[in-house]
Design a protein around this motif. Sequence first.
Motif, PDB file in Angstrom:
ATOM      1  N   GLU A 293      44.649  29.947  18.585  1.00 39.29           N
ATOM      2  CA  GLU A 293      43.729  28.460  18.491  1.00 39.29           C
ATOM      3  C   GLU A 293      44.384  27.279  18.065  1.00 39.29           C
ATOM      4  O   GLU A 293      44.048  26.211  18.235  1.00 39.29           O
TER       5      GLU A 293
ATOM      6  N   ARG B  12      36.535  24.640  35.150  1.00 42.14           N
ATOM      7  CA  ARG B  12      36.670  25.892  34.614  1.00 42.14           C
ATOM      8  C   ARG B  12      37.319  26.819  35.559  1.00 42.14           C
ATOM      9  O   ARG B  12      38.384  27.887  35.932  1.00 42.14           O
TER      10      ARG B  12
ATOM     11  N   ASP C 157      40.846  16.340  28.188  1.00 37.05           N
ATOM     12  CA  ASP C 157      40.479  17.039  28.078  1.00 37.05           C
ATOM     13  C   ASP C 157      41.610  18.687  26.859  1.00 37.05           C
ATOM     14  O   ASP C 157      41.991  18.703  27.740  1.00 37.05           O
TER      15      ASP C 157
ATOM     16  N   GLU D 218      40.970  21.427  26.679  1.00 30.34           N
ATOM     17  CA  GLU D 218      40.795  23.169  27.696  1.00 30.34           C
ATOM     18  C   GLU D 218      41.396  22.591  28.432  1.00 30.34           C
ATOM     19  O   GLU D 218      42.255  23.926  28.503  1.00 30.34           O
TER      20      GLU D 218
END
Lengths: 125, 1220
Positions: A61, B886, B912, B914
């Motif tokens: 993370e 996703r 982004d 992600e």
Amino acid sequence: MTRAAAHVLLVDDHPKALEVFELRLKGLGHRVTIANNGEVAIGVVERDRPDLVVLDVTMPEMNGYQACRAIKRIDPAIAVIILTAKTEAADRFWASQSGADEFLNKPIDPALLVQKIEALLGKSS
Amino acid sequence: MTATSLAAWMTGALVAFAIVPTVVVLAREGVRRRRTRAALARVAEATRASVTPGDAGVIARNLRERFDPATVERAVEELLRSGEQASRDLGARLFAELELVTRYAETLRSARKWSERAHAAELLGLAGASSAVPALVAAMNDRYEDAMSVKSAATTALAKLRDPTAIPLLVGELVALDEGSARSVAEALVAFESLAVTPLLELLADPSRAAARVWAARVLGRIGDPRATEDLVTRLHDRDDLLRMAAAEALGAIADARATQPLIRATLRDPAPQVRAHAAAAVARIEGERAIDVLVAALADPDYATRLRALEAFEAIRVEDTSHLESALRDPNVDVRRRAALALERVGYLDRVIGRLTSPDRATRERAYAALSELGSVGLLDSVVAYIHHESFEVRAIVARVSGELGASRVAPLLRGRLNDDAWPVRAALVEALGRLKAPGTASAIVELLVDPEEPVREAAADALTSFSPGELAEHVDRLTAAYDAGSVVVRTQMVILVARFEQDAAIARAAEPLLVRASVDASDAVRLRAVTALGDRSGELCVQALVARLTDASLDVRMAAVAALGSAASTEAFEGLLGALAGAAPALRDRIADSLSRGARQQLFLRLDELEKASSLDVRLGVAWTLGKCGVAAGVPVLARFLRDASPVLRASAAGALAKIAGPEAREALLTAAEDPNGRVRAAVVNALGRAPSGEPRVVATLERCTRDPDAFVRNRALVSLACVAGESVEPRLDELGREADGAARLVAAAVVGTESSLATVLDGIAAPGALEGVMKFLAHEDPAVRAAFFAAVHLDDPTAVGPERADVPALVAQYESLLRTSLDVAARRFAVRALGRISGGRGASGGRSADVLADALTSDPAEDVRLQAARALAPRRDDAVARRALVRAVGDPSADVAIGALQALAGRRDPEVALALARRLGAGPPRVQRLTESTLADIHRDDPWPFLDWMMGVDVPDLLVPAVRVLEQMASPATAPLLAELVRSRSSSLRAAAVRALGALPSPDTTLLATLAEDPSEDVRLAVLETMTWSGESLLRGGLLRNDPSVRVRTALAVSLARFEGAATKSALKVVRALLDDASPVVRAAALATLLESRDPAGLHEFVHLWPATALDVRFELRAEPRAVAITESLAARLTTSTEAPSRRAAVTAMGALGVPSVEERLAPALQDPSPDVRVAAIQALAALDLPSARARIAQMASDPDGSVREAARRSVVRTVG
């Protein structure tokens, strides 16, 4: 010269690896907090400004470099030691780029780490 | 003495003997009564004389003195029986004074006559003689004693005595006595009321006294003392059913609310029905209306046994409101339903329902009917059917009807027995019911009613008979015929239906034929229709004649049926009849006639085709045209072709339609000739017909293309669609242009039929437009079924007319495609569905959101790569949607490189975290092209701020990820990465160093000094990387030049190649290095160096090449031809050939091109043969000669007539050389 009862934050996703250091530091009268990832470490820093943070580089993370930058943004005075098994010059370089005060390679001699900690704490005091 | 007198004397004697005792008895009784009255009078007198109790003794003495004992006893008895309490009290005292207790006790014990003993017991009771209790009890204890009189009297006496000492004795008697005696004892105990409770409870608790306990419970119930409640409740769980029953009853009598719950439980759970019933009754007594609530709740219990018991309780309680029982008729459990029905019957519900069947209120009658039906269906059928004998004919009729509806054939005999009912509605209902029941053997009875005096009955009978098999009715043909003759339309219709079924047995079928023939001319259309249809199934002249006669029937339906029926008939008569029917026939009839003619009468048709073709009647010719189309054989083409030239446009159009159904070039030819018909309808028919031509037929295609410009819009539309059918994909590029003048719907249909990717995309875009889909549906409604099917198949949709009414709008379309995507097993269909969803729904509202989910599912989980790829493309425009994003991120890891690339391309530009993190994790994974795209996408994401990526990459503990991460840095080419790269070139990993070198080289201003130092890196890969990225100049060349001694051939070759990039002042220095490489040990290196000379921007390089070339070794020459830069260099030299003004340069260029020998060099050298300089031409000849190609030799041969001698000589030599 050391500063008595400093707050040291140890961060590693394998906390067992920090037990030895924890004992040593506590034996020296320091308060020790352990976090198992960068996000938690940031939280501790925000709430309870430690005097020194020891960061493992490879964590999920948020790795040690990212955490180091974040810590330095919160309080540049907090000393940071980066620990890594990676021995490349680039790693050392990057540690300094991310603001770390010290860069140590694993496996780490506990005595050496304590010495470095004491030295940094002494500097800051 | 005579007999008479003897008889008279004997009679008199007998009478005397009979009378005398009677007289004596009466006299004696009279005396006794008189004496008794006298005694009583004396007692009364004495009583009046004194009022003290002690006077009873005096009175007793007086009586004893003046009267005999029997009289005294009778007097005392009279007193005891008196209606006045005072008299009875006196009598009791006298009884005691006169010591009658002892006497009567003795009598009770020992009198021979039971009447005396009973009398004694009675008097002891009346006298209240407590001292007589033992005797009374003893009498009860005597097992031989008469129970009905003595024991009963003793019991009564004891009850009157109310002596508590009798209670234990009585309780003890309960144990010992039989059933009859126990009743008396029980009655006696009841009289003791609360005094008897305790001993009774003790008895109740004694398990060894089974029967007595039951009595004890009953007595306790009669007494009604609440002290018994608990014990009685306990007994509700006793093993003995009788005891539980008695306890329940007793608790109900006591009515103590404490017993309610136990009684409810017993009501619902006791195994014995009687106990449950008693408990239910007890609950009702205690709780009253509240008990109903409990039972209603029990009716809803999930346990069916509980529901059953609740019903029993309801029945036991006999509540007025039967609604709960009625609701139980619909219980899911069949036993409960039956029980409910039974309970309802027992409480009189069925009777009430029957009563309501004749209510003046319709709603009431309907409800009653429904209730009756329900009761019959759940088990009361027999009870219901029993009402078939009800006095009301309405009831009888309804019962009959219900019986039939319930369908239990076992009641058929009962119903049959009532067929002679006086009331015709009953007979009709019975017949109807029997028809439903179809019980064996009832057909005959029903047939009898075909001649019933009442029409409704006959009709019902006729209708009922249709339920029976032909076998059961075969023997009644005559009766059926008679019924037909006498019946109404309904009856006649049914009779026709019935006899029509007589097919199996030929004899019976023949016997039925006359009826059918008669029926074919029946006054009723319906009857004739049936008859005609039936006759169609038969053969025979009679039938055919009848059918032919119907061809002119007044009813179109009958004519149609006759035509259809005649279709299978091959007779001349049938044929003539059908032909004759063509005249004036409506299109539908004509079609039917054509169909029939094409079947049975086909042969005759073709025999007379010539004649029919010339028929004066247009209808006949139309019929012929249609028939030939239905026949579909080439034999009909000539006639149809002539019809295409007929004066009638209708016939011409029909002929075109018929030719469409005939395959073959002749039919096609005929149609093509009619494509220019002056009538639009004809041209439209022709165009439609041509649409069935074989795929790609050129003349058809050309004709249809012309027709897309037809002045008639109808023709243009049809032509476009037909063209699509025939030309298929080949017409796709021109579809837009050809469809310019067609309607939008026609264009969409044509595009769908063409079926290419792009045409289908057009269709999808088109139908997404408002109203477009509806327009297409309207267009297709009039379209050939094959075209319609092709359209829906192309767009992978269900034809709405096939699946039922569906909305023809976009949301419905989206829903269909979503369903298709989720459920179809056909990959092509799913792929199309994805495309459709991507184009149609693309982000619009709720349907768009749902489609994103569906598409995301398809992207991540569809087994077909094609489908996933399409899904990635469809989701690309929606990458701002979280679901889509996703799915795309996940798809970056797809095992298919194409899908992964599709996802990556879709995500390009999304910055982004992600996405960035997901892509970073994909570094180094997948095929090379996926890796490259991942790296470039990451570079693009982080270009403006590389720090997060740098932090991430430095924190990664997987060395294999660093190299691709550095490649990302290379693509970023951000100066901010330079310091890190400068460190990474010192890495222990050679691959990492090499990657870092390339990345450094990609920077806008690379540190060439640093790079040059890396020219001495121990890793060949690093040195190669340096050479790849190096831009030579001054110092760097100095270092790099050292590489000419590099041990690696690859490095030295790369050096040679890289030296071609020298510029400016370094040029000469670079050439020096190149020259040094010309002496390299490796021919590869030497060839690369030579190529570099040619590639050099310095003209000296070329000349040096030319100078060196003659002495160049063969192996180097071969390597030069394999040089990767040869083609590019040749092009460059070819340009110089045409642009250079210096002959030597051009000559050098020609020589070099020849040396490189790339495949296209002949063409490049050819212009040199026309060069103004002979030297250049000579060099060209030499270069072409070296190719050793026939075409080159031919060119050289042409140079034999060159004006220059050296050129001619060179040409001659090259030929000689070749030949030699």
